[in-house]
Design a protein around this motif. Structure first.
Motif, PDB file in Angstrom:
ATOM      1  N   UNK A 111     -24.108 -40.147 -21.344  1.00 36.52           N
ATOM      2  CA  UNK A 111     -23.944 -40.572 -19.950  1.00 36.52           C
ATOM      3  C   UNK A 111     -24.735 -39.714 -18.977  1.00 36.52           C
ATOM      4  N   UNK A 112     -25.341 -38.643 -19.496  1.00 34.58           N
ATOM      5  CA  UNK A 112     -26.071 -37.698 -18.646  1.00 34.58           C
ATOM      6  C   UNK A 112     -27.407 -37.400 -19.322  1.00 34.58           C
ATOM      7  N   UNK A 113     -28.359 -38.333 -19.262  1.00 36.09           N
ATOM      8  CA  UNK A 113     -29.583 -38.215 -20.062  1.00 36.09           C
ATOM      9  C   UNK A 113     -30.431 -36.991 -19.733  1.00 36.09           C
ATOM     10  N   UNK A 114     -30.440 -36.579 -18.486  1.00 34.42           N
ATOM     11  CA  UNK A 114     -31.251 -35.411 -18.136  1.00 34.42           C
ATOM     12  C   UNK A 114     -30.598 -34.128 -18.652  1.00 34.42           C
ATOM     13  N   UNK A 115     -29.272 -34.075 -18.602  1.00 35.31           N
ATOM     14  CA  UNK A 115     -28.560 -32.955 -19.216  1.00 35.31           C
ATOM     15  C   UNK A 115     -28.799 -32.957 -20.717  1.00 35.31           C
ATOM     16  N   UNK A 116     -28.784 -34.104 -21.334  1.00 37.98           N
ATOM     17  CA  UNK A 116     -29.001 -34.198 -22.783  1.00 37.98           C
ATOM     18  C   UNK A 116     -30.371 -33.651 -23.166  1.00 37.98           C
ATOM     19  N   UNK A 117     -31.410 -34.047 -22.439  1.00 30.31           N
ATOM     20  CA  UNK A 117     -32.767 -33.564 -22.719  1.00 30.31           C
ATOM     21  C   UNK A 117     -32.859 -32.056 -22.560  1.00 30.31           C
ATOM     22  N   UNK A 118     -32.296 -31.540 -21.460  1.00 28.66           N
ATOM     23  CA  UNK A 118     -32.284 -30.087 -21.192  1.00 28.66           C
ATOM     24  C   UNK A 118     -31.479 -29.350 -22.254  1.00 28.66           C
ATOM     25  N   UNK A 119     -30.329 -29.891 -22.613  1.00 29.35           N
ATOM     26  CA  UNK A 119     -29.459 -29.300 -23.616  1.00 29.35           C
ATOM     27  C   UNK A 119     -30.183 -29.187 -24.953  1.00 29.35           C
ATOM     28  N   UNK A 120     -30.841 -30.259 -25.373  1.00 31.45           N
ATOM     29  CA  UNK A 120     -31.544 -30.247 -26.651  1.00 31.45           C
ATOM     30  C   UNK A 120     -32.673 -29.221 -26.660  1.00 31.45           C
ATOM     31  N   UNK A 121     -33.341 -29.065 -25.512  1.00 28.26           N
ATOM     32  CA  UNK A 121     -34.423 -28.081 -25.433  1.00 28.26           C
ATOM     33  C   UNK A 121     -33.886 -26.659 -25.600  1.00 28.26           C
ATOM     34  N   UNK A 122     -32.716 -26.373 -25.042  1.00 30.72           N
ATOM     35  CA  UNK A 122     -32.154 -25.030 -25.163  1.00 30.72           C
ATOM     36  C   UNK A 122     -31.597 -24.803 -26.559  1.00 30.72           C
ATOM     37  N   UNK A 123     -31.004 -25.829 -27.155  1.00 32.70           N
ATOM     38  CA  UNK A 123     -30.528 -25.720 -28.533  1.00 32.70           C
ATOM     39  C   UNK A 123     -31.651 -25.258 -29.456  1.00 32.70           C
ATOM     40  N   UNK A 124     -32.866 -25.738 -29.210  1.00 29.22           N
ATOM     41  CA  UNK A 124     -33.997 -25.459 -30.092  1.00 29.22           C
ATOM     42  C   UNK A 124     -34.590 -24.061 -29.906  1.00 29.22           C
ATOM     43  N   UNK A 125     -34.188 -23.337 -28.876  1.00 29.04           N
ATOM     44  CA  UNK A 125     -34.765 -22.012 -28.632  1.00 29.04           C
ATOM     45  C   UNK A 125     -34.282 -21.037 -29.713  1.00 29.04           C
ATOM     46  N   UNK A 126     -35.169 -20.187 -30.227  1.00 27.95           N
ATOM     47  CA  UNK A 126     -34.769 -19.236 -31.275  1.00 27.95           C
ATOM     48  C   UNK A 126     -33.600 -18.350 -30.875  1.00 27.95           C
ATOM     49  N   UNK A 127     -33.568 -17.885 -29.631  1.00 28.34           N
ATOM     50  CA  UNK A 127     -32.473 -17.018 -29.193  1.00 28.34           C
ATOM     51  C   UNK A 127     -31.140 -17.756 -29.217  1.00 28.34           C
ATOM     52  N   UNK A 128     -31.167 -19.047 -28.882  1.00 27.60           N
ATOM     53  CA  UNK A 128     -29.941 -19.840 -28.934  1.00 27.60           C
ATOM     54  C   UNK A 128     -29.453 -19.962 -30.364  1.00 27.60           C
ATOM     55  N   UNK A 129     -30.365 -20.206 -31.269  1.00 30.94           N
ATOM     56  CA  UNK A 129     -29.981 -20.328 -32.682  1.00 30.94           C
ATOM     57  C   UNK A 129     -29.379 -19.027 -33.198  1.00 30.94           C
ATOM     58  N   UNK A 130     -29.964 -17.900 -32.805  1.00 28.16           N
ATOM     59  CA  UNK A 130     -29.408 -16.605 -33.235  1.00 28.16           C
ATOM     60  C   UNK A 130     -28.033 -16.381 -32.636  1.00 28.16           C
ATOM     61  N   UNK A 131     -27.886 -16.696 -31.367  1.00 26.95           N
ATOM     62  CA  UNK A 131     -26.621 -16.458 -30.669  1.00 26.95           C
ATOM     63  C   UNK A 131     -25.490 -17.292 -31.253  1.00 26.95           C
ATOM     64  N   UNK A 132     -25.796 -18.544 -31.576  1.00 27.33           N
ATOM     65  CA  UNK A 132     -24.760 -19.471 -32.026  1.00 27.33           C
ATOM     66  C   UNK A 132     -24.621 -19.537 -33.542  1.00 27.33           C
ATOM     67  N   UNK A 133     -25.373 -18.721 -34.267  1.00 21.86           N
ATOM     68  CA  UNK A 133     -25.238 -18.718 -35.724  1.00 21.86           C
ATOM     69  C   UNK A 133     -23.802 -18.366 -36.090  1.00 21.86           C
ATOM     70  N   UNK A 134     -23.155 -19.244 -36.831  1.00 19.14           N
ATOM     71  CA  UNK A 134     -21.770 -19.020 -37.214  1.00 19.14           C
ATOM     72  C   UNK A 134     -20.760 -19.406 -36.161  1.00 19.14           C
ATOM     73  N   UNK A 135     -21.239 -19.844 -34.998  1.00 13.61           N
ATOM     74  CA  UNK A 135     -20.334 -20.238 -33.911  1.00 13.61           C
ATOM     75  C   UNK A 135     -20.327 -21.750 -33.759  1.00 13.61           C
ATOM     76  N   UNK A 136     -21.520 -22.340 -33.671  1.00 14.01           N
ATOM     77  CA  UNK A 136     -21.631 -23.788 -33.523  1.00 14.01           C
ATOM     78  C   UNK A 136     -20.907 -24.262 -32.282  1.00 14.01           C
ATOM     79  N   UNK A 137     -20.184 -25.350 -32.410  1.00 11.05           N
ATOM     80  CA  UNK A 137     -19.428 -25.919 -31.297  1.00 11.05           C
ATOM     81  C   UNK A 137     -17.932 -25.756 -31.533  1.00 11.05           C
TER      82      UNK A 137
END
Length: 229
Positions: free
Chosen positions: A181-207
């Motif tokens: 329902x929020x396509x611009x948030x979705x696009x922005x969200x997916x871009x941040x998910x893909x950042x290496x620092x995000x992957x390191x931070x959320x490793x083992x945390x997920x959602x």
């Protein structure tokens, strides 16, 4: 060296994500909120509001004694200003980032936190509260969606404003929100998910935050929601 006192909540993850993005060396000190470790005197000495995150900077810019800070927004702003990372150099750019950081702290975080509580942790369903906070959180998602309609990130280049907002969008399902329902948030969200620092931070945390895997015991519920000091 930064000591980070942390639990994997949206606010705790803000501070960790900044440190990972900026490449700052830090020591992670896990604080078990359900066990009441946030009420221990040693922790209260650096975080008198008995909340995570908190940091101790052992090399503050003034060269003085170690500096402790609590409140996730204050931590982000302090670290960004100290390092010159993830915040613009010019006054207008800093004002833009700061207002969206404060928007998250004053609006998105508190409202999303309330609906997350009533959806996941409340011992009984309270229809009025669920409707009230779902609607207000949807409005705030809409504000963010409109903001991102014509820009890649919230305030110019990727910044602490994006970090602050992102960690509170991760548990969108617990907020009763569908990113479709929020396509611009979705696009922005997916871009941040893909950042290496995000992957390191959320490793083992997920959602996992905002999803209670098992009912809370009386003691855990008291530690999380019932104690004052």
């Amino acid at each position: 060296m930064i000591d980070l006192y942390y639990a994997p909540t949206p606010n705790g993850l803000k501070a960790r994500l900044f440190l990972e993005e900026a490449g700052i060396e830090y020591r992670l000190h896990a604080v078990s909120l359900s066990k009441g470790e946030q009420f221990k005197p040693a922790f209260l000495a650096i975080s008198p509001n008995n909340k995570i995150p908190a940091i101790v900077d052992h090399a503050p810019a003034d060269g003085g004694e170690p500096l402790s800070l609590f409140e996730s927004g204050a931590i982000l702003l302090y670290l960004a200003q100290k390092t010159g990372r993830l915040i613009p150099d010019d006054a207008r750019g800093r004002a833009e980032v700061t207002q969206w950081l404060f928007w998250q702290m004053a609006g998105l975080g508190p409202m999303a936190g309330q609906i997350g509580h009533f959806n996941v942790y409340a011992p009984e369903k309270v229809p009025y509260a669920i409707d009230r906070y779902t609607r207000e959180t949807a409005r705030l998602y809409g504000v963010l969606d409109a903001r991102l309609a014509d820009r890649e990130f919230v305030a110019g280049a990727f910044s602490i404003a994006d970090i602050a907002c992102y960690t509170w969008i991760v548990p969108h399902e617990a907020h009763g929100q569908d990113l479709a329902n929020f396509p611009h948030v979705r696009r922005w969200f997916d871009a941040i998910v893909a950042r290496p620092a995000t992957r390191r931070t959320y490793a083992g945390v997920g959602e996992t935050y905002g999803r209670s895997a098992a009912p809370l015991s009386d003691e855990e519920r008291k530690n999380l929601f019932g104690r004052t000091r």
